[in-house]
Write a protein that holds these residues in place. Structure first.
Motif, PDB file in Angstrom:
ATOM      1  N   SER A   1       0.751  -1.185  -0.205  1.00  0.00           N
ATOM      2  CA  SER A   1      -0.058   0.103  -0.154  1.00  0.00           C
ATOM      3  C   SER A   1       0.868   1.302  -0.107  1.00  0.00           C
ATOM      4  N   LEU A   2       0.344   2.164  -0.743  1.00  0.00           N
ATOM      5  CA  LEU A   2       0.989   3.409  -0.843  1.00  0.00           C
ATOM      6  C   LEU A   2      -0.100   4.593  -0.820  1.00  0.00           C
ATOM      7  N   SER A   3       0.145   5.756  -0.068  1.00  0.00           N
ATOM      8  CA  SER A   3      -0.636   6.988  -0.093  1.00  0.00           C
ATOM      9  C   SER A   3      -0.243   8.092   0.425  1.00  0.00           C
ATOM     10  N   VAL A   4      -0.722   9.050  -0.014  1.00  0.00           N
ATOM     11  CA  VAL A   4      -0.240  10.390   0.313  1.00  0.00           C
ATOM     12  C   VAL A   4      -1.363  11.319   0.788  1.00  0.00           C
ATOM     13  N   MET A   5      -1.598  12.054   1.841  1.00  0.00           N
ATOM     14  CA  MET A   5      -2.663  12.831   2.204  1.00  0.00           C
ATOM     15  C   MET A   5      -2.845  13.981   0.982  1.00  0.00           C
TER      16      MET A   5
ATOM     17  N   TYR B   1      -1.085  16.954   0.087  1.00  0.00           N
ATOM     18  CA  TYR B   1       0.440  17.109   0.333  1.00  0.00           C
ATOM     19  C   TYR B   1       0.774  16.395  -1.091  1.00  0.00           C
ATOM     20  N   ARG B   2      -0.206  16.189  -1.868  1.00  0.00           N
ATOM     21  CA  ARG B   2      -0.142  15.315  -3.384  1.00  0.00           C
ATOM     22  C   ARG B   2       0.725  16.246  -4.178  1.00  0.00           C
ATOM     23  N   ARG B   3       1.268  15.581  -5.349  1.00  0.00           N
ATOM     24  CA  ARG B   3       2.061  16.348  -6.539  1.00  0.00           C
ATOM     25  C   ARG B   3       3.048  17.191  -6.068  1.00  0.00           C
ATOM     26  N   MET B   4       3.864  16.546  -4.866  1.00  0.00           N
ATOM     27  CA  MET B   4       5.143  17.328  -4.314  1.00  0.00           C
ATOM     28  C   MET B   4       6.250  16.369  -4.553  1.00  0.00           C
ATOM     29  N   GLY B   5       6.219  15.136  -5.232  1.00  0.00           N
ATOM     30  CA  GLY B   5       6.974  14.092  -5.416  1.00  0.00           C
ATOM     31  C   GLY B   5       7.148  13.232  -4.285  1.00  0.00           C
ATOM     32  N   ILE B   6       6.211  13.255  -3.111  1.00  0.00           N
ATOM     33  CA  ILE B   6       6.350  12.553  -1.961  1.00  0.00           C
ATOM     34  C   ILE B   6       6.531  10.946  -2.287  1.00  0.00           C
ATOM     35  N   ALA B   7       5.245  10.672  -3.125  1.00  0.00           N
ATOM     36  CA  ALA B   7       5.115   9.271  -3.206  1.00  0.00           C
ATOM     37  C   ALA B   7       6.320   8.624  -4.075  1.00  0.00           C
ATOM     38  N   GLU B   8       6.880   9.398  -5.024  1.00  0.00           N
ATOM     39  CA  GLU B   8       7.596   8.902  -5.755  1.00  0.00           C
ATOM     40  C   GLU B   8       9.080   8.789  -4.811  1.00  0.00           C
ATOM     41  N   LYS B   9       9.404   9.660  -3.793  1.00  0.00           N
ATOM     42  CA  LYS B   9      10.475   9.452  -2.990  1.00  0.00           C
ATOM     43  C   LYS B   9      10.237   8.020  -2.078  1.00  0.00           C
TER      44      LYS B   9
ATOM     45  N   SER C   1      -8.591   2.133 -13.045  1.00  0.00           N
ATOM     46  CA  SER C   1      -8.916   3.648 -12.979  1.00  0.00           C
ATOM     47  C   SER C   1      -8.278   4.500 -12.360  1.00  0.00           C
ATOM     48  N   ASN C   2      -7.046   4.137 -11.294  1.00  0.00           N
ATOM     49  CA  ASN C   2      -6.424   4.825 -10.801  1.00  0.00           C
ATOM     50  C   ASN C   2      -5.201   5.654 -11.578  1.00  0.00           C
ATOM     51  N   ARG C   3      -5.783   6.625 -12.178  1.00  0.00           N
ATOM     52  CA  ARG C   3      -4.810   7.291 -13.264  1.00  0.00           C
ATOM     53  C   ARG C   3      -3.520   7.763 -12.662  1.00  0.00           C
ATOM     54  N   ALA C   4      -3.543   8.345 -11.409  1.00  0.00           N
ATOM     55  CA  ALA C   4      -2.363   9.041 -10.868  1.00  0.00           C
ATOM     56  C   ALA C   4      -1.503   7.997 -10.534  1.00  0.00           C
ATOM     57  N   ALA C   5      -1.779   7.100  -9.510  1.00  0.00           N
ATOM     58  CA  ALA C   5      -1.056   5.786  -9.411  1.00  0.00           C
ATOM     59  C   ALA C   5      -0.502   5.172 -10.447  1.00  0.00           C
ATOM     60  N   LEU C   6      -1.256   5.075 -11.642  1.00  0.00           N
ATOM     61  CA  LEU C   6      -0.868   4.320 -12.811  1.00  0.00           C
ATOM     62  C   LEU C   6       0.150   5.128 -13.277  1.00  0.00           C
ATOM     63  N   HIS C   7       0.387   6.575 -13.535  1.00  0.00           N
ATOM     64  CA  HIS C   7       1.065   7.575 -14.039  1.00  0.00           C
ATOM     65  C   HIS C   7       2.474   7.327 -13.221  1.00  0.00           C
ATOM     66  N   LEU C   8       2.344   7.224 -12.003  1.00  0.00           N
ATOM     67  CA  LEU C   8       3.413   7.319 -11.060  1.00  0.00           C
ATOM     68  C   LEU C   8       4.172   6.053 -11.260  1.00  0.00           C
ATOM     69  N   TYR C   9       3.650   4.777 -11.165  1.00  0.00           N
ATOM     70  CA  TYR C   9       4.536   3.740 -11.449  1.00  0.00           C
ATOM     71  C   TYR C   9       4.890   3.503 -12.791  1.00  0.00           C
ATOM     72  N   ARG C  10       3.888   3.933 -13.748  1.00  0.00           N
ATOM     73  CA  ARG C  10       4.458   3.360 -15.319  1.00  0.00           C
ATOM     74  C   ARG C  10       5.514   4.625 -15.660  1.00  0.00           C
ATOM     75  N   ASP C  11       5.069   5.823 -15.612  1.00  0.00           N
ATOM     76  CA  ASP C  11       5.840   6.918 -16.255  1.00  0.00           C
ATOM     77  C   ASP C  11       7.224   7.279 -15.248  1.00  0.00           C
ATOM     78  N   SER C  12       7.042   7.456 -14.099  1.00  0.00           N
ATOM     79  CA  SER C  12       7.891   8.153 -13.320  1.00  0.00           C
ATOM     80  C   SER C  12       8.832   6.890 -12.589  1.00  0.00           C
ATOM     81  N   LEU C  13       8.579   5.722 -12.307  1.00  0.00           N
ATOM     82  CA  LEU C  13       9.144   4.546 -11.892  1.00  0.00           C
ATOM     83  C   LEU C  13       9.480   3.415 -12.901  1.00  0.00           C
TER      84      LEU C  13
HETATM   85  N1  ACO Z   1      -2.564  12.662 -12.389  1.00  0.00           N
HETATM   86  C1  ACO Z   1      -1.652  12.236 -13.190  1.00  0.00           C
HETATM   87  N2  ACO Z   1      -0.385  11.626 -12.789  1.00  0.00           N
HETATM   88  C2  ACO Z   1      -0.005  11.854 -11.793  1.00  0.00           C
HETATM   89  C3  ACO Z   1      -0.819  12.279 -10.393  1.00  0.00           C
HETATM   90  C4  ACO Z   1      -2.304  12.740 -11.003  1.00  0.00           C
HETATM   91  N3  ACO Z   1      -3.353  13.165 -10.266  1.00  0.00           N
HETATM   92  N4  ACO Z   1      -0.455  12.497  -9.360  1.00  0.00           N
HETATM   93  C5  ACO Z   1       0.784  11.737  -9.281  1.00  0.00           C
HETATM   94  N5  ACO Z   1       1.045  11.520 -10.727  1.00  0.00           N
HETATM   95  C6  ACO Z   1       2.051  10.888 -11.431  1.00  0.00           C
HETATM   96  C7  ACO Z   1       2.972  11.997 -11.908  1.00  0.00           C
HETATM   97  O1  ACO Z   1       3.692  11.294 -13.104  1.00  0.00           O
HETATM   98  C8  ACO Z   1       3.908  12.600 -11.254  1.00  0.00           C
HETATM   99  O2  ACO Z   1       5.163  13.225 -11.605  1.00  0.00           O
HETATM  100  P1  ACO Z   1       5.152  14.708 -12.225  1.00  0.00           P
HETATM  101  O3  ACO Z   1       4.326  15.464 -10.898  1.00  0.00           O
HETATM  102  O4  ACO Z   1       6.316  14.867 -12.371  1.00  0.00           O
HETATM  103  O5  ACO Z   1       3.975  14.726 -13.208  1.00  0.00           O
HETATM  104  C9  ACO Z   1       4.324  11.223 -10.358  1.00  0.00           C
HETATM  105  O6  ACO Z   1       3.190  10.566 -10.543  1.00  0.00           O
HETATM  106  C10 ACO Z   1       4.928  11.454  -9.166  1.00  0.00           C
HETATM  107  O7  ACO Z   1       3.781  12.111  -8.184  1.00  0.00           O
HETATM  108  P2  ACO Z   1       4.108  12.454  -6.832  1.00  0.00           P
HETATM  109  O8  ACO Z   1       3.844  13.692  -6.403  1.00  0.00           O
HETATM  110  O9  ACO Z   1       5.296  11.418  -6.179  1.00  0.00           O
HETATM  111  O10 ACO Z   1       2.599  11.603  -6.261  1.00  0.00           O
HETATM  112  P3  ACO Z   1       1.832  12.105  -4.862  1.00  0.00           P
HETATM  113  O11 ACO Z   1       2.901  12.144  -3.720  1.00  0.00           O
HETATM  114  O12 ACO Z   1       0.866  13.029  -5.208  1.00  0.00           O
HETATM  115  O13 ACO Z   1       1.112  10.587  -4.673  1.00  0.00           O
HETATM  116  C11 ACO Z   1      -0.237   8.953  -5.125  1.00  0.00           C
HETATM  117  C12 ACO Z   1       0.540   9.605  -5.766  1.00  0.00           C
HETATM  118  C13 ACO Z   1       0.139   8.171  -3.800  1.00  0.00           C
HETATM  119  C14 ACO Z   1      -1.010   8.156  -6.244  1.00  0.00           C
HETATM  120  C15 ACO Z   1      -1.669   9.848  -4.424  1.00  0.00           C
HETATM  121  O14 ACO Z   1      -2.171  10.424  -5.545  1.00  0.00           O
HETATM  122  C16 ACO Z   1      -2.588   9.038  -3.523  1.00  0.00           C
HETATM  123  O15 ACO Z   1      -2.187   8.935  -2.474  1.00  0.00           O
HETATM  124  N6  ACO Z   1      -3.631   8.665  -4.281  1.00  0.00           N
HETATM  125  C17 ACO Z   1      -4.694   7.932  -3.204  1.00  0.00           C
HETATM  126  C18 ACO Z   1      -4.159   6.592  -2.903  1.00  0.00           C
HETATM  127  C19 ACO Z   1      -3.758   5.669  -4.084  1.00  0.00           C
HETATM  128  O16 ACO Z   1      -4.159   5.581  -5.287  1.00  0.00           O
HETATM  129  N7  ACO Z   1      -2.665   4.926  -3.731  1.00  0.00           N
HETATM  130  C20 ACO Z   1      -1.836   3.953  -4.710  1.00  0.00           C
HETATM  131  C21 ACO Z   1      -2.818   2.649  -4.674  1.00  0.00           C
HETATM  132  S1  ACO Z   1      -2.022   1.459  -5.348  1.00  0.00           S
HETATM  133  C22 ACO Z   1      -1.180   0.708  -4.186  1.00  0.00           C
HETATM  134  O17 ACO Z   1      -1.029   0.975  -3.056  1.00  0.00           O
HETATM  135  C23 ACO Z   1      -0.061  -0.392  -4.575  1.00  0.00           C
END
Ligand code: ACO
Length: 189
Positions: A108-112, A115-123, A148-160
């Motif tokens: 599991s991974l999540s950021v409040m 505090y999102r879009r600051m690079g915390i999840a990637e770190k 359907s989890n676009r944000a997480a999918l982007h993080l995993y696929r594009d950033s990592l």
């Molecule tokens: N839309 C599109 N891309 C996104 C988004 C978004 N809303 N959020 C993050 N990304 C991608 C981007 O590629 C981003 O890089 P960029 O900012 O340079 O474009 C990259 O992820 C890194 O973003 P971070 O700032 O490190 O991510 P953040 O700290 O915001 O956390 C997270 C991302 C964990 C998915 C957050 O949105 C969250 O907590 N969501 C709800 C919980 C969740 O979905 N957790 C993952 C479930 S899967 C699992 O746990 C195994």
């Protein structure tokens, strides 16, 4: 924001963050199992926030009186550590698992929200991936994510650079499919 290894003292706050951010929730003992079995694999992101301890005038005076009270209401302020994100990681330990090569799993991974879009999840992810590789010789790391989890999918696929290895039908309790994803790990020499 500070990123540090998670400890047993953090599991309540991690569970709270998980309840806020995700529908997949776990019992405290499952967090404990992660931290005790693979202490290097889980991390928290923390910040300090002002916690108002008391509105009592005497307490205010005791801690410097009204003049030094930043809020001016005779409450004294304590700087409290607050957990704003976490990654919960483990090594695969299912004896039935087909693949015997050591590999990690992100449970599991999540950021409040604020505090999102600051690079915390990637770190958080990079710290966990590095630790799994270094401490447990993980050859790769796997995880599941909702289609359907676009944000997480982007993080995993594009950033990592994770890749989708399969689609698991109705993986989640509400019937949604999961992408099974994987990243091969190589320690930079
Ligand atoms: N839309 C599109 N891309 C996104 C988004 C978004 N809303 N959020 C993050 N990304 C991608 C981007 O590629 C981003 O890089 P960029 O900012 O340079 O474009 C990259 O992820 C890194 O973003 P971070 O700032 O490190 O991510 P953040 O700290 O915001 O956390 C997270 C991302 C964990 C998915 C957050 O949105 C969250 O907590 N969501 C709800 C919980 C969740 O979905 N957790 C993952 C479930 S899967 C699992 O746990 C195994």
């Amino acid at each position: 924001i500070t990123i540090r290894q998670a400890t047993i003292n953090d599991i309540q706050a991690m569970q709270n963050a998980n309840l806020h951010n995700l529908p997949e929730n776990y019992q405290l003992k499952y967090y404990m199992y992660h931290i005790l079995s693979w202490p290097q694999a889980s991390f928290v992101a923390t910040t300090y926030e002002d916690i108002v301890e008391s509105n009592d005038t005497e307490a205010g005076e005791e801690f410097g009186g009204e003049k030094e009270d930043p809020k001016g209401d005779s409450a004294y302020i304590n700087r409290g550590e607050k957990i704003v994100g976490y990654v919960l990681g483990k090594m695969e330990d299912d004896p039935e698992a087909e693949d015997k090569t050591p590999h990690g799993h992100i449970t599991s991974l999540s950021v409040m929200r604020t505090y999102r879009r600051m690079g915390i999840a990637e770190k958080l992810m990079r710290q966990s991936l590095y630790a799994m590789c270094e401490s447990f010789d993980a050859q790769y790391v796997s995880l599941h994510v909702r289609k359907s989890n676009r944000a997480a999918l982007h993080l995993y696929r594009d950033s990592l650079n994770f890749e989708v290895t399969s689609i698991e039908k109705s993986y989640y309790q509400d019937g949604e499919d999961a992408y099974a994803m994987r990243l091969t790990l190589e320690l930079d020499e």
